[in-house]
Structures are given as C-alpha cells and as structure tokens.
Scaffold this motif. Structure first.
Motif, mmCIF file in Angstrom:
data_model
loop_
_atom_site.group_PDB
_atom_site.id
_atom_site.type_symbol
_atom_site.label_atom_id
_atom_site.label_comp_id
_atom_site.label_asym_id
_atom_site.label_seq_id
_atom_site.Cartn_x
_atom_site.Cartn_y
_atom_site.Cartn_z
ATOM 1 N N VAL A 31 -83.586 -78.814 44.609
ATOM 2 C CA VAL A 31 -83.892 -77.421 44.938
ATOM 3 C C VAL A 31 -85.384 -77.172 44.727
ATOM 4 C CG1 VAL A 31 -83.504 -75.003 44.333
ATOM 5 C CG2 VAL A 31 -81.579 -76.602 44.379
ATOM 6 N N VAL A 34 -85.913 -70.834 45.746
ATOM 7 C CA VAL A 34 -84.761 -69.934 45.742
ATOM 8 C C VAL A 34 -85.144 -68.723 46.586
ATOM 9 C CG1 VAL A 34 -83.797 -70.688 43.552
ATOM 10 C CG2 VAL A 34 -85.490 -68.859 43.568
ATOM 11 N N TYR A 94 -78.422 -64.256 47.503
ATOM 12 C CA TYR A 94 -79.166 -65.406 46.995
ATOM 13 C C TYR A 94 -78.832 -66.667 47.789
ATOM 14 C CZ TYR A 94 -79.924 -62.519 42.801
ATOM 15 O OH TYR A 94 -80.270 -61.523 41.928
ATOM 16 N N ASP A 96 -80.164 -71.084 47.840
ATOM 17 C CA ASP A 96 -81.002 -72.144 47.273
ATOM 18 C C ASP A 96 -81.523 -73.070 48.369
ATOM 19 O OD1 ASP A 96 -78.737 -73.529 47.980
ATOM 20 O OD2 ASP A 96 -78.275 -74.248 45.959
ATOM 21 N N TYR A 136 -89.596 -72.693 43.231
ATOM 22 C CA TYR A 136 -88.827 -72.851 41.996
ATOM 23 C C TYR A 136 -89.708 -72.919 40.739
ATOM 24 C CZ TYR A 136 -84.999 -74.586 39.022
ATOM 25 O OH TYR A 136 -84.067 -74.750 38.036
ATOM 26 N N LEU A 152 -79.141 -65.154 40.212
ATOM 27 C CA LEU A 152 -79.383 -66.533 40.627
ATOM 28 C C LEU A 152 -78.467 -67.519 39.918
ATOM 29 C CD1 LEU A 152 -83.285 -66.454 40.677
ATOM 30 C CD2 LEU A 152 -81.841 -66.929 42.663
ATOM 31 N N LEU A 155 -75.689 -69.368 41.861
ATOM 32 C CA LEU A 155 -75.927 -70.390 42.874
ATOM 33 C C LEU A 155 -75.186 -71.676 42.518
ATOM 34 C CD1 LEU A 155 -79.746 -69.903 43.565
ATOM 35 C CD2 LEU A 155 -77.849 -69.406 45.135
#
Length: 361
Positions: A31, A34, A94, A96, A136, A152, A155
């Motif tokens: 990731v 976000v 949200y 990712d 991130y 978050l 996720l």
C-alpha cells in the motif's frame, strides 16, 4: 527502496513513558497511498419536494456505496454543526488503491446525480464531495483501544501495533514517517478568496495547496456504562463542541478549513432518517500541520479538551470504555478535489479556498 535518513529529530522527550497504551494503523507493504472521500447531501428547506429530491440523491449514493465501484469501507453521518447545513447526510469513504478510488469517483459524478433529481425539488438540494489522496508516509493515526476501530482502520489487511509515540506535544508530527525529512511548511499560495461564491445555483471546483492537513478525530461511547456515558455527555462533549466552535468561528486565525462536527448514523439503506449512534467526530482541513499543532498545544479551548480527557481517564481508570482516535493526512499540492453543486456558501471550504465557478441553474 531505503527510507530517507532522518534530518529532523523526534520531539519525544528523553525517558518519556506513555501513561496509557496506544495503537496505530499498519497496512500491507504494497500500500503506497490511502484515499478518502467525504460526500454530502444537504437540504435547503423543509418542503415535501425538497424531502423527495433529498431521498433520491441519498438513494443514488447508497446504491453506489454498495456497488462494484464503491469504496473498500465507509461510514454514515449527520452534520451536527460547523461548515455545513445541520442534518446534512454525509458519508466518508476509504480506499487503499488509487486506481479503484479514481474509478469509483468517476462513476459518482455530481452533475449526473443532480440532473437525475426531480425538477420540483432539485433547487432545494445541494451535493458536495471533498476527496483526497494521501501518500502513506504522510499519514498518522492513533487509537485508544482495539475494541472499536473506525475510519481507515476498516481497510482490508489492517493491523494495529502498539506504540509509544504519544502523550507529548509534537507526538502527532513524530508519528508521520515523512516528518523525518520534511517540516511540511505552509504554502505561500494559500490565501482566501476576496469574495465568497454564492454557491446556490453554481458548481464549484477546486484543489488544495501544498501541505494542507486533514484531520478526522473521533469519540465512541457506545460501550460505556451509563455513568461513564453521562460523564462524556455532560462534561467532555460540551468542551469538545466549544473547541470546534472556536476553530470554525475563527478560521482566518486558526487555519481551520471546512470543519464539521458529525454524528455517526446507522447506515441502513432503508431510510435517510437513520438512527444516531453513540459516536461522533470532527473532520476538516487546516492550512498546514503547524496550524493544527498551535491550536492543540496553546489554545485554551483545546487545553480544556485535553485536561478533561485526562480527568475522565483518571476517574474511570481501567474500567473505562470511552474510546478516542484520529487520523491525520498531510496532502501534496493538488491531492484534493473539492466539489460543491448548488450548496450554501458556508459549506466546506467554499469561503476559504479559490474555486472555479460554473453556473448550473
């Protein structure tokens, strides 16, 4: 890729020990960003036509939320106060994955939604979206417990390591990995517009300057005993509301942009008039992280919140079920997109960010 060398030292005092445990969000290693989108539907009068058009807009958005192009996680709110119409329905979404975020928002364009509303009530409805992408390493989170993890934290693949970078001034900055080599200075380009667009009958579009900060800071008291819930409602909540009021009433001095006080709602799709939950949050932007830090560290309204929270922890000790948490993003220039369709001028960042104006009615 190796991490950049730390240039700026941590602000953590020597031999500092945290008084209570805290946890933060960790996402899978692949990731890199976000993505967040706040979406709102506001109603400008109490007519039946306005109610019907509002319900139509809510139904369209709820269908998207549950569809293939919807977000990875979302929550539903009603506006309590701040930079919006009270009782506006709001969702926070949200992702990712930036590609999924871009595709999802493309299928939820405001103009087609607005054009689908019944003509009799359309002019009484406003729809807005405030969406942004966070690198991130420019994100920090903090949770007071693991029994409730919103935002978050919902996720996929999220884990929650315990940490000790808390309970001192500057801890939030220290938790942002990129703060090791970036002070996130305020952009010289951030100046409020000379005149505020009227909003109604207009489609407004804009973006952010470098290092604008976003915060969502929440409270959850669903699991509290009656005594602890009463303590929150009679002592902590009024102090919290007072602090938020100071911020949005003094935006030019505080750097607060588009701050809202939101109450979580049951996300049932059966009715837009869903029941409130025992959870709330403040959500909005600041011109930069330093503006947020200055208020938190030095203004009496936040110091009262801080002292009240400490007192609450001492009174209820290990039995406390009241939970607090927050997520803070530092945005690169152009990482946000602000859109307002037929919204009142107090909505969001309309009065504080330069926006392109298109007439729609």
């Amino acid at each position: 890729m190796s991490c950049p060398v730390r240039i700026y030292p941590l602000r953590k005092p020597k031999n500092h020990r945290v008084p209570v445990p805290r946890w933060h969000l960790a996402l899978p290693g692949d990731v890199t960003h976000v993505c967040t989108a706040y979406i709102g539907v506001q109603k400008h009068n109490a007519s039946q036509d306005a109610d019907h058009a509002r319900d139509e807009a809510v139904a369209i958005i709820q269908s998207w939320l549950r569809g293939e192009t919807g977000p990875s996680a979302y929550e539903t709110f009603a506006v309590v106060d701040g930079c919006d119409v009270q009782e506006t329905t709001v969702w926070v979404c949200y992702w990712d994955d930036k590609t999924a975020y871009d595709g999802g928002l493309e299928t939820l364009s405001l103009e087609p939604i607005y054009s689908r509303l019944s003509q009799q009530g359309r002019a009484s409805i406003g729809i807005w979206r405030e969406a942004f992408v966070t690198e991130y390493p420019r994100l920090e989170t903090n949770y007071s417990g693991l029994d409730y993890l919103p935002g978050l934290a919902r996720l996929p693949g999220a884990t929650f390591p315990e940490h000790t970078i808390s309970a001192y001034w500057g801890a939030a900055r220290d938790r942002i990995p990129s703060s090791a080599h970036d002070l996130f200075p305020s952009s010289l380009d951030h100046t409020p517009p000379n005149t505020t667009p009227k909003g109604l009958g207009q489609y407004l579009i804009g973006t952010n300057t470098e290092n604008v900060a976003h915060i969502r800071s929440g409270q959850f008291w669903e699991n509290c005993s009656q005594e602890e819930a009463d303590s929150y409602n009679t002592k902590l909540e009024p102090t919290l509301r007072s602090g938020l009021e100071y911020l949005w009433d003094n935006s030019p001095e505080t750097g607060a942009l588009g701050l809202r006080y939101l109450r979580n709602q049951d996300p049932s799709p059966s009715s837009p008039e869903s029941a409130p939950q025992k959870e709330s949050c403040g959500a909005g932007f600041f011109t930069n992280l330093e503006a947020l830090e200055t208020w938190a560290k030095s203004h009496k309204s936040h110091l009262a919140i801080y002292r009240g929270a400490l007192t609450h922890y001492k009174v209820f000790g290990e039995d406390r079920k009241f939970r607090t948490w927050h997520e803070v993003s530092i945005l690169k220039e152009g990482a946000a997109r602000f859109e307002y369709m037929n919204c009142v001028p107090k909505t969001g960042v309309i009065s504080s960010v330069h926006l392109k104006v298109e007439e729609v009615l």
